[in-house]
Structures are given as C-alpha cells and as structure tokens.
Design a protein around this motif. Structure first.
Motif, PDB file in Angstrom:
ATOM      1  N   ARG A   1      -8.164  28.913 -27.275  1.00 18.58           N
ATOM      2  CA  ARG A   1      -7.709  27.714 -27.976  1.00 18.58           C
ATOM      3  C   ARG A   1      -8.920  26.947 -28.497  1.00 18.58           C
ATOM      4  O   ARG A   1      -9.970  26.908 -27.846  1.00 18.58           O
TER       5      ARG A   1
ATOM      6  N   ASN B   1      -0.863  35.069 -26.294  1.00 14.04           N
ATOM      7  CA  ASN B   1      -0.835  33.695 -25.772  1.00 14.04           C
ATOM      8  C   ASN B   1       0.069  32.786 -26.595  1.00 14.04           C
ATOM      9  O   ASN B   1       0.627  31.821 -26.073  1.00 14.04           O
TER      10      ASN B   1
ATOM     11  N   ASP C   1      -2.703  23.526 -31.082  1.00  9.20           N
ATOM     12  CA  ASP C   1      -2.007  24.749 -31.506  1.00  9.20           C
ATOM     13  C   ASP C   1      -2.800  25.591 -32.494  1.00  9.20           C
ATOM     14  O   ASP C   1      -2.231  26.395 -33.233  1.00  9.20           O
TER      15      ASP C   1
ATOM     16  N   ASN D   1       3.513  33.765 -25.384  1.00  7.42           N
ATOM     17  CA  ASN D   1       3.687  33.361 -23.981  1.00  7.42           C
ATOM     18  C   ASN D   1       2.922  32.069 -23.707  1.00  7.42           C
ATOM     19  O   ASN D   1       2.082  32.013 -22.811  1.00  7.42           O
ATOM     20  N   SER D   2       3.258  31.042 -24.448  1.00  8.21           N
ATOM     21  CA  SER D   2       2.427  29.833 -24.389  1.00  8.21           C
ATOM     22  C   SER D   2       2.518  29.135 -23.035  1.00  8.21           C
ATOM     23  O   SER D   2       1.689  28.302 -22.708  1.00  8.21           O
ATOM     24  N   LYS D   3       3.512  29.474 -22.246  1.00  3.62           N
ATOM     25  CA  LYS D   3       3.617  28.865 -20.916  1.00  3.62           C
ATOM     26  C   LYS D   3       2.907  29.715 -19.856  1.00  3.62           C
ATOM     27  O   LYS D   3       2.815  29.322 -18.697  1.00  3.62           O
ATOM     28  N   ALA D   4       2.479  30.899 -20.237  1.00  4.75           N
ATOM     29  CA  ALA D   4       1.816  31.779 -19.251  1.00  4.75           C
ATOM     30  C   ALA D   4       0.669  32.508 -19.942  1.00  4.75           C
ATOM     31  O   ALA D   4       0.626  33.729 -19.998  1.00  4.75           O
ATOM     32  N   MET D   5      -0.230  31.715 -20.467  1.00 10.16           N
ATOM     33  CA  MET D   5      -1.331  32.303 -21.218  1.00 10.16           C
ATOM     34  C   MET D   5      -2.300  33.031 -20.299  1.00 10.16           C
ATOM     35  O   MET D   5      -2.435  32.704 -19.130  1.00 10.16           O
TER      36      MET D   5
ATOM     37  N   TYR E   1       1.998  27.498 -34.972  1.00  7.76           N
ATOM     38  CA  TYR E   1       0.681  27.889 -34.455  1.00  7.76           C
ATOM     39  C   TYR E   1      -0.176  28.371 -35.616  1.00  7.76           C
ATOM     40  O   TYR E   1       0.338  29.005 -36.535  1.00  7.76           O
TER      41      TYR E   1
END
Lengths: 444, 444
Positions: free
Chosen positions: B267, B309, B272, B312-316, B107
């Motif tokens: 983002r 984020n 990324d 926790n990239s699956k629950a931003m 990232y």
C-alpha cells in the motif's frame, strides 16, 4: 596410526584422502582387488560412444597423484581374503605375484562396493552376456561393440543403467530391446513422470516388454514366457547387492537390503571397523532410519566422513544422510527425483497431495525446451515431501532447489516465495519451480 | 468492485490477472500509455539478432487473451495525466482519438515502471542516441542496425544491459566501445567475479574505458576527458529511475531511490492506492527494509500480491521480499548473484568471510565448462550472506540453490550436507556448490 582400507573406488579413496588431509603422518593402505583406481562408474555408458577414448579416462585420479601427492599406499590387484577382527589383521593376496600376506590395522575401512545381481538361468553364463558394473565390464562390452558390430542388443532389466544404455546403444545404431520382469518400469517415479519416459521409448521405436519371465538362453536366443528373442549381445542389469561376504565371515552384522549395518558414525558392529559407500547402509533423513541407495555422492561423502572420524575418534560426527536424490539422462530428457517416492509415502501412511505442471524451461526464447515438475506435499501443512522432474534443458540443477527445500523442511508456500534467477535465456519470469509451487500452494 | 491500473507491463498485468483469477466478476481496467502489451524486456537485446523476428514476439500475452480469456479491459495508448485521490478518479487521455476522460476507481494500482536516466549533455538529444529500455527503443535500434549498418557502437554505461548489448553487438560484427564513468564495472560483484568479466572483455578485444567523463556529442564524435570517440550509434544505459511524477503530483510519498514508498502490503500513503513493480520499493529480506532493485520476477510477484490484497482486503498478505538474485549472460559466461553484496556487507558492518573456488561444471565428460563459485558468509556462524557465480554451462540454476539457502538462512555447514543431483552429464560427483561449501566450512 595405521588404517587399512578394503576397496579403493569411491568410498575407500575418499576415506584415505581425508585421513591424509587431516593427518598427513598417518599410514593409509588401500587394498584394491581390481587393476583399476577410483573411477566415475556413472560415466561408463557414455564412454562406449568413443572407440578411441580409453576407459581409463574415467579414472577420478591417476595412481601417481594418489601415491605421491596424497601419500596413500594404493595397492591394485591386492585382494583381501579374510578379516581377523580380533588380531586386527587382514589376509591379502597379491594377485600379480600370487603371494599371500597379512596386514595389521588400527582402523579398518570396509568399502567393497556392490555387485550386480546375476541371472542364474541356463545359458546366462555365456560370454556374450554382460553385467555393466565395472570398468572391466565396460572394456568387454566395448570390445564386443567395436569388434563384433552387433546389430541389436537385449537389455534385461529397465533400471537407470539399462535405460541410459538403451539411449547410448540406440544412438550407436544397435537397436535395444528391453525386457522387464515387473509390470512397470521406474517404480520410484510417479506415473506422470514414468508416462513421459514411456512416450520417449515409443517415440524412438524401442521395444519394451514388461511382465517378462525369462526361462533360458540358448545360443543367441533368449526364451521367455512372452516369446523368443534373438540378440547378438545381452546386458543384464536387474539390480545390485552389497559385497559383504568378507565382512559377514568375520562376524559383521548386516542391515537393510543385506548391506553392512552402520551407526550414524558409520561404525560397524566390529571394533574399529567402519564402512562406507555402496556396501553399506545410508541414513535416509526423511525416514529417520537407514536405507540402501548406492550412489556416488553418498559413497564419497561417507568415505570422507569415515576418514574424518578415524582421525578425530574422540569427536566423531554423524553422517547427515541422504535425501535420495538421483538423476539420469534418457535421450533429450533428464529424469530426476529427490525426497520420498509415492511408494515410500504409501509405506509410511502419509497423507499427501501430488501436483504437476508442464512448463517451458526458458522465456520466449530460442534454445529452451519443456519440462514437467511434480511435487509431493503433506496435506494440510504443505511440507515438501518429494519432487520429481522430467524434461529438456536444465532439469538436474533445478531439482537441486527441491533437494535443498527438502533438506530444510520447506513448505510449498515458502518455495513459492523464492527469489530465483531470471533472464529469458535461463528461465521464464516465473521459473517452473515457482509455477509448480503456486499450484501446490492452492492444493495443499 | 472496480480497479484501475496505471501501466500494463509486468506488475500491472500481474495485478489485473490475479484480481480476475480470484474474483472473476470484478471490473479491471488497465491504462497503458504505450501501444504495447506486457512484454519480456529482458529479452530485448537478443531480439536484435533476428532481423525478421518482430519485437512483438516478446509480448508475454496477446491482447485477445488478455481481453477475452482474462476479461481485462486493457486500453493501449491511454495515458493517465492526473490522479485525484480524493474523488478517487484518474484523468486519462486516449492518445489515438485525442480525447480526455475521467475514470473512477475503488482501488488504484500504480504500476508505471521506470525509465532510463538520460544524459543531459550537449548533443545527446540526437536521434542516433538510444536508451534501450522499451520496445519502441528496440524498434529504433533494430531499424538503425539493419538499415544503416553501423560499423561500431559506443555504449555509455557498463551495467547488465550494456554488457548484454556489447555481447550481442559484437556477435553482429558491430564492435562496441564501452565508456564507464566510475572507476570500475559491476560494483555489486566481488572483484573475483569482476576479474573474470574483465578477462572476457579483453579476450574479445572489446574496448572498455573506465573513469570516463563525457563532455558532449558533436555529430558522430563523443568528446570525453579521456579523448574523442567516433561512433555510428550511441546507446546510453547509465541507470534507471522510477516513474513517479503522477503519483507525487497527487501527494504520494516516495522512498528509497525515489521509488514509490510502500508498506509490506504494498500500500502507498494514498488511500486504496497500491504500487507494484519497477516504480515501487522492494523489501529486501536480509536487510529487513525496503530497497530498490527493479527486476521482472519481483514486479510480477508484487503485482500478483497487490491483486490478491485488493480482492482480500480484509486478509491481506505481506510481500515476502527479494533476495536480490540477478543473472546476465556475457558471451559464453553466465554471471549471477544472490543475497548481499560486499558493498552492502560493508555498509551494515558485517564481519564476513569470502571464499571462492574454480571447478569444472561436470564430471570427466564432454560438453561442460568451468565455473567460479564465490560465497560470503558470516564469520563464526557460517551463515550464508551472499553468493556469486560466473562461468560456463549451468550457472543460473545452480545459483538458485544458494538463493534457496539464503531464504532459509542456511549455514555453509548445512550447504555442504545437501544431497544434490549427480550424473557425470550434469555435475562432478562433488557439485561446485559442495566444493565451495566444504572450503567455506573450513574458513567459517
């Protein structure tokens, strides 16, 4: 329309002013027992500092403004001795001219305030024992201080008033000794806040005795089960009770803490009689019921609402209530609370989390201080239930954000998202409230 | 997981710290072009006062804490010269050792901040012309002040920075002259607030010229269409622009005011790659769209959210945005704003009412001051759209109540019901905010 108002300090004068604002032609008579007009009672301790500053500087308004600009018939030294709710009349004594007369009313506002609870123990009727409640009390205490130069003072009770007074007397080189009947001070505050007050008491070398049962006063000696105390002056401040005798005698119904029972429109059970201020109950929004917390802002707000409801009797508004916000100064500390206390949360069986943080009040910058922020939140939801703060620099007006949050039923997650003002002169980049909110959000 | 962060001041360091907080095992490298670490830029004007106070005291954290306690690989004097979003690599120059290397990433956080808009006019590249933006600028200005003892200063631009600087220089006996290209100063403020700033400028005898077109600088003489000005030092502060060259060169998309375009998760359009702080857009909640208002608190909040984020990239989570709160000091005045400005209200065609009140900040009590509270509210509903305040004593932290009210979409009717803290030491019994709310409620 003719309104008679019994008591002309906070609630009474606010009601009168609001009536005249909304209906300039209305007749409004204020019957005030004392020789004073509306004054800022909370400023009394600080007036003691200034020998040459008359206590009359605490007047909110002068009589001329009240009478001429506002058009209110303000009668000082007029004591109401009886309310006749059937005839809709009051019996009044003009104390200066020793003359009794009757005054009829369309609406009556009962705004008699409260009075100190007295210590009915031997020797406590001496004239070196003071209750610090009215301007007349302040005049007396001030006279003693400047004429008799007491070398120490015994303060009975450890509520806000006596703590403020301890601060003032200490700074006037009259070392105070505080006697408290309970096991601890400041029961509405969490121990994390109370500890900071106790630290300050110790730092200043002020003597505080808790669990003290007083037996009697004999000359300058006050005897207690914890020993004898010798003092030049004694100030008793162990609580207040609403002035309700007149109202009760007329068949008025009392409620919480013996205060005048009022509905949300601030009506009493007697026809066309409203009540406002320190003699009446106060609706506590978070509890959804009336409580009793006599403070200036509520008295003024209630008074204003009563005035408005009298003028608009066909479209009355409800008193929106209080969130129990209070603040006092103690040396360099400001101590403040809003919302429910832990004791109240215990009483209603709330499942709550308590967190606190210690932070600087400003950025890396001269002139700031440190403060402690304590939050009480509902477990699971993060709803803010209460907030307390103690520290230096800007504390009171930071607490107001929590008061606002409680009013709007905010959660700590929302609190953490606030866009609060930042410049290193006024705040760290993360304001103490945001630091507290971030911590609380993790534990909610 | 390996995160590379370009820029280590506010947003960058916040992102790095959050990643390590939530995932201590993560690898985090900060590449910072300057020789400094994260610092409180807003404190720079005030550091000038103190000859012997090193500017490094403005550091938010020392390098040891960042590296050892937080476990962040913080590399000063490391300049990124290229981003390769396909290879997921950056090209870096180690400025001390003149060595180039590549660093891969999972990232990337783009947190390069912004830079002053430069005046590209003849003579303005002289080394007695300063842009007051970085610690290095502060070092230069400080050196000039203490080594060359300038007898006056020409400030080009009249934004917050130059007004703060005017205050500081005036108090250092370096009379400032302010030149402003526009017809007026402080365009985000209502004229009722601006007038108070202008009064203060006049009271202090500071020269302010508006509508000034500068032509060139020749030695110590700055020529304008309004005449020539002779000055020992010139500080230009006419706005900022986001540092986006590297990002653009890599195919990155720009948005409002040329800032890095971000979605609500912060983002960018490049895979990324996140952005935070003064180089990026900021979501303005009241407008429901991105704007550009580079200030410290948002940079820190965005940085922290980006860090979270990434972990926790699956629950931003979405960036909740700003309410455009800002504050600055100007002599004994604090000037603060939150919410929408009249200009913005005009742009969106809002039907609004503006009210203001002038009130004391405390009860009848020494130590307070006066303040002006201005509210902007939606006609009909009373919804609070914006608030501005100017005055003495506690202003910034009172504004925070309005910021909270705006966050929760409160009306002035609700504002008037708040239970704000009162003691004559901190507030009149009707806090200035309540007085303003009561007036607004009548005109809503």
């Amino acid at each position: 329309m003719k309104t008679v108002i019994i008591g002309g300090i906070a609630g009474g004068l606010s009601a009168a002013s609001q009536i005249k604002r909304e209906d300039p032609g209305a007749q409004v008579i204020i019957l005030e027992k004392s020789g004073d007009v509306s004054y800022a009672a909370c400023g009394m301790p600080y007036n003691l500092f200034y020998k040459d500053k008359p206590v009359e500087e605490l007047y909110a308004l002068d009589l001329d403004t009240i009478r001429k600009e506002r058009g209110i018939d303000y009668r000082q030294n007029h004591e109401v001795i009886r309310i006749d709710p059937v005839q809709k009349e009051v019996a009044v004594v003009d104390l200066i001219n020793a003359r009794e007369y009757r005054e009829s009313y369309d609406y009556l506002v009962y705004a008699t305030g409260n009075k100190p609870i007295r210590l009915s123990l031997p020797g406590f009727e001496d004239n070196d024992v003071f209750y610090f409640k009215t301007l007349d009390d302040t005049r007396l205490v001030k006279k003693i201080i400047y004429e008799k130069a007491p070398t120490n003072a015994l303060l009975v009770g450890s509520g806000y008033t006596n703590l403020e007074l301890a601060d003032v007397l200490y700074n006037m080189k009259i070392p105070p000794v505080i006697l408290e009947k309970s096991a601890t001070i400041l029961p509405s505050f969490a121990e994390e806040i109370r500890a900071k007050v106790l630290e300050k008491i110790e730092e200043k070398g002020i003597t505080l005795h808790t669990n003290v049962d007083i037996m009697e006063k004999n000359g300058t000696v006050v005897s207690t089960r914890a020993g004898d105390f010798d003092a030049n002056m004694v100030v008793v401040s162990i609580g207040v009770k609403p002035n309700t005798e007149l109202f009760s005698a007329a068949g008025g119904e009392l409620g919480v803490a013996g205060a005048v029972k009022v509905d949300r429109f601030l009506r009493t059970n007697l026809p066309d009689i409203f009540a406002a201020g320190d003699c009446a109950e106060h609706y506590v929004r978070q509890l959804g019921r009336n409580g009793y917390m006599p403070l200036g802002p509520a008295a003024n707000k209630q008074g204003r609402l009563v005035g408005s409801n009298i003028v608009n009797s066909k479209a009355m508004k409800m008193f929106y209530g209080i969130d129990q916000t209070a603040v006092f100064k103690f040396f360099d500390l400001t101590v403040a609370t809003t919302g429910l206390s832990e004791r109240q949360l215990g009483e209603i069986g709330a499942n709550y989390v308590k967190i606190h943080v210690d932070t600087p009040t400003r950025g890396a910058f001269p002139g700031g201080g440190i403060m402690r922020v304590l939050l009480l939140l509902e477990k699971g939801t993060g709803l803010i239930l209460g907030g307390q703060m103690i520290g230096q620099d800007v504390v009171a007006k930071r607490l107001d954000v929590i008061a606002t949050a409680i009013y709007k039923q905010m959660t700590v997650f929302e609190l953490a998202e606030l866009d609060l003002s930042y410049s290193p002169l006024y705040s760290p980049v993360w304001d103490p409230l945001l630091i507290a909110a971030n911590k609380a959000a993790k534990e909610a």
